[in-house]
Design an enzyme around this catalytic site. Structure first.
Site, mmCIF file in Angstrom:
data_model
loop_
_atom_site.group_PDB
_atom_site.id
_atom_site.type_symbol
_atom_site.label_atom_id
_atom_site.label_comp_id
_atom_site.label_asym_id
_atom_site.label_seq_id
_atom_site.Cartn_x
_atom_site.Cartn_y
_atom_site.Cartn_z
ATOM 1 N N ASN A 12 0.052 15.866 -2.060
ATOM 2 C CA ASN A 12 -0.324 14.892 -3.081
ATOM 3 C C ASN A 12 0.791 14.790 -4.132
ATOM 4 O O ASN A 12 1.238 15.810 -4.656
ATOM 5 C CB ASN A 12 -1.645 15.327 -3.730
ATOM 6 N N ASP A 13 1.248 13.570 -4.388
ATOM 7 C CA ASP A 13 2.339 13.382 -5.353
ATOM 8 C C ASP A 13 1.885 13.652 -6.785
ATOM 9 O O ASP A 13 2.723 13.781 -7.683
ATOM 10 C CB ASP A 13 2.870 11.934 -5.246
ATOM 11 N N HIS B 164 -6.603 2.281 1.561
ATOM 12 C CA HIS B 164 -6.179 2.760 2.892
ATOM 13 C C HIS B 164 -7.028 3.986 3.241
ATOM 14 O O HIS B 164 -7.000 4.985 2.518
ATOM 15 C CB HIS B 164 -4.698 3.126 2.872
ATOM 16 N N GLN C 251 -8.830 13.813 1.181
ATOM 17 C CA GLN C 251 -8.004 14.752 0.424
ATOM 18 C C GLN C 251 -8.394 16.169 0.795
ATOM 19 O O GLN C 251 -9.516 16.429 1.241
ATOM 20 C CB GLN C 251 -8.211 14.561 -1.071
ATOM 21 N N HIS D 58 -4.625 0.106 7.912
ATOM 22 C CA HIS D 58 -5.067 -0.063 6.526
ATOM 23 C C HIS D 58 -6.517 -0.557 6.463
ATOM 24 O O HIS D 58 -7.202 -0.383 5.456
ATOM 25 C CB HIS D 58 -4.137 -1.079 5.855
ATOM 26 N N ASN E 285 -13.209 10.371 -0.768
ATOM 27 C CA ASN E 285 -13.795 9.436 -1.729
ATOM 28 C C ASN E 285 -13.601 8.075 -1.127
ATOM 29 O O ASN E 285 -12.457 7.701 -0.844
ATOM 30 C CB ASN E 285 -12.993 9.423 -3.034
ATOM 31 N N HIS F 112 -8.435 7.321 3.863
ATOM 32 C CA HIS F 112 -7.786 8.634 3.727
ATOM 33 C C HIS F 112 -8.776 9.628 3.153
ATOM 34 O O HIS F 112 -9.816 9.249 2.619
ATOM 35 C CB HIS F 112 -6.582 8.530 2.787
ATOM 36 N N CYS G 195 0.847 -1.212 0.000
ATOM 37 C CA CYS G 195 0.000 0.000 0.000
ATOM 38 C C CYS G 195 0.875 1.252 0.000
ATOM 39 O O CYS G 195 1.808 1.370 0.785
ATOM 40 C CB CYS G 195 -0.888 -0.019 1.249
ATOM 41 N N GLU H 79 -30.734 12.387 -16.076
ATOM 42 C CA GLU H 79 -29.941 13.134 -15.077
ATOM 43 C C GLU H 79 -28.850 13.971 -15.729
ATOM 44 O O GLU H 79 -28.613 15.110 -15.346
ATOM 45 C CB GLU H 79 -29.274 12.171 -14.080
ATOM 46 N N CYS I 222 -12.320 5.687 -5.803
ATOM 47 C CA CYS I 222 -11.233 5.815 -4.836
ATOM 48 C C CYS I 222 -10.081 4.915 -5.294
ATOM 49 O O CYS I 222 -10.283 3.742 -5.604
ATOM 50 C CB CYS I 222 -11.723 5.403 -3.451
ATOM 51 N N SER I 223 -8.868 5.479 -5.324
ATOM 52 C CA SER I 223 -7.756 4.762 -5.942
ATOM 53 C C SER I 223 -6.971 3.923 -4.935
ATOM 54 O O SER I 223 -6.100 3.170 -5.326
ATOM 55 C CB SER I 223 -6.823 5.764 -6.609
ATOM 56 N N CYS J 133 0.355 3.090 3.665
ATOM 57 C CA CYS J 133 0.671 2.494 4.976
ATOM 58 C C CYS J 133 1.990 3.058 5.521
ATOM 59 O O CYS J 133 2.873 3.444 4.755
ATOM 60 C CB CYS J 133 0.773 0.965 4.853
#
Ligand code: H2U
Ligand code: ZN
Length: 348
Positions: free
Chosen positions: A74-75, A165, A169, A114, A154, A167, A49, A318, A161-162, A52
């Protein structure tokens, strides 16, 4: 008009937008896509992960052996701080308009674990998350080029969500984004017409009607709002009028942690699954203007509709016309109220 049987449209006073409600349609058959059930539990630590403690991240940096919340830039940030030197010029023709947008993006890991989502963490850990959100919002909001701070989570693959773990943002930018901009206009218009705060009045009215209230405590109230678009959408706001997370008093942080956990536990229990959603706080802009009329609140937008595997799609009508729902907000609130507030995985 029968709000439980007849097609009608409902107004959302916070955005000025309408939603079509078709309660007579809630029993139509379903033969469409099935989402995978994510019920197999992840490990407490995953060596693969990116989030982690002690592990290397995708961008090449390594996480420290953190023991509480952990914040990093954020990378792959969507916003970048202003470059030194002259500000690039935008485009300003009637048909082609563009403006530079500076900002910062951070990731907040909720805890080293995690495997523990917000409803599963000890209450003290959720309080720590709220403190971190408040501190970060305050720090970022003070930067001269930051005029609005968006805290959001998310959760779940169904919401894109990518990383599993737990988290959230934080994106802090130069301009007020579309959603808070609509809410700013609506709150200002209501205050100038009625002389009171829209959300203070709204919470009072919801508590009087009671049918859409899911949970409440001494400081916060959570409802499926009258104009909800998503099946089990939640609006959570404080009884005291305040504009940002940093203004929360100690007992309000405790109360927010408790109510948020209660709502998210009911979410998970509804379909015995780790309930996916996007949620986040709408805080007052940090542009130095007078935003004393802003009322801090949280929205949660979960996509699930009928089970752990059947989600609501925002497609067709919608996308091209307006949002539509079959399940009424009142029925959704009742289903959440009837669900246990003890997490289904808590084992006792
Ligand atoms: P989600 O909250 O949608 O899962 O996105 C996770 C964010 O974490 C995403 O914006 C960042 C991604 O850029 N991230 C890192 O900054 N470093 C990593 O090593 C993994 C993910
Ligand atoms: Zn992890």
């Amino acid at each position: 008009m029968d709000l439980y049987a007849q097609p009608h449209r409902r107004y959302n006073p916070l955005t000025g937008e309408w939603v079509l409600v078709s309660p007579h349609r809630a029993l139509r058959p379903w033969q469409g896509q099935v989402e995978p059930d994510q019920s197999a539990g992840p490990p407490a630590y995953d060596p693969g992960c990116y989030l982690c403690p002690g592990n290397g991240r995708a961008g090449g940096l390594r996480n420290p052996d953190y023991t509480s919340t952990y914040v990093f830039d954020n990378d792959f940030a969507a916003l970048l701080p202003p470059a030194a030197g002259p500000v690039p010029v935008g485009l300003n023709t009637p048909l082609f308009r563009a403006e530079p947008e500076a900002g910062l993006c951070r990731v907040v890991c909720f805890s080293p674990r995690h495997d523990l989502t917000l409803p599963q963490l000890p209450l003290a850990a959720v309080r720590a998350v709220i403190h971190t959100w408040a501190e970060q919002s305050d720090e970022l909001g003070r930067l001269p080029f930051v005029n609005y701070v968006q805290v959001f989570e998310n959760k779940g693959a169904a919401m894109g969500c990518s990383n599993p773990h737990p988290h959230s943002q934080i994106w802090a930018g130069e301009h007020l984004p579309n959603e808070p901009a609509k809410e700013l206009a609506a709150q200002r218009a209501y205050r100038s017409t009625h002389g009171r705060c829209l959300l203070c009045d709204y919470l009072e009215a919801e508590e009087r009607e009671a049918v859409r209230v899911v949970a409440a405590n001494a400081h916060f109230v959570a409802v499926v709002p009258f104009g909800a678009v998503w099946p089990f959408e939640i609006l959570l706001a404080g009884r005291r009028h305040l504009g940002s997370l940093a203004e929360l008093r100690g007992e309000e942080v405790d109360a927010l942690a408790g109510l948020l956990q209660q709502v998210l536990t009911r979410y998970d229990n509804l379909f015995s699954t780790s309930f996916p959603y996007s949620m986040g706080f709408h805080q007052a802009p940090t542009d130095g203007g007078d935003h004393s009329g802003w009322h801090l609140h949280l929205h949660a937008y979960p996509p699930l509709l009928r089970s752990a595997t059947v989600k609501k799609f925002m497609v067709g009508y919608e996308l091209l016309a307006m949002p539509q729902r079959d399940l009424s907000a009142e029925t959704a609130a009742q289903r959440l109220r009837e669900t246990s507030d003890r997490h289904y995985l808590s084992g006792s």
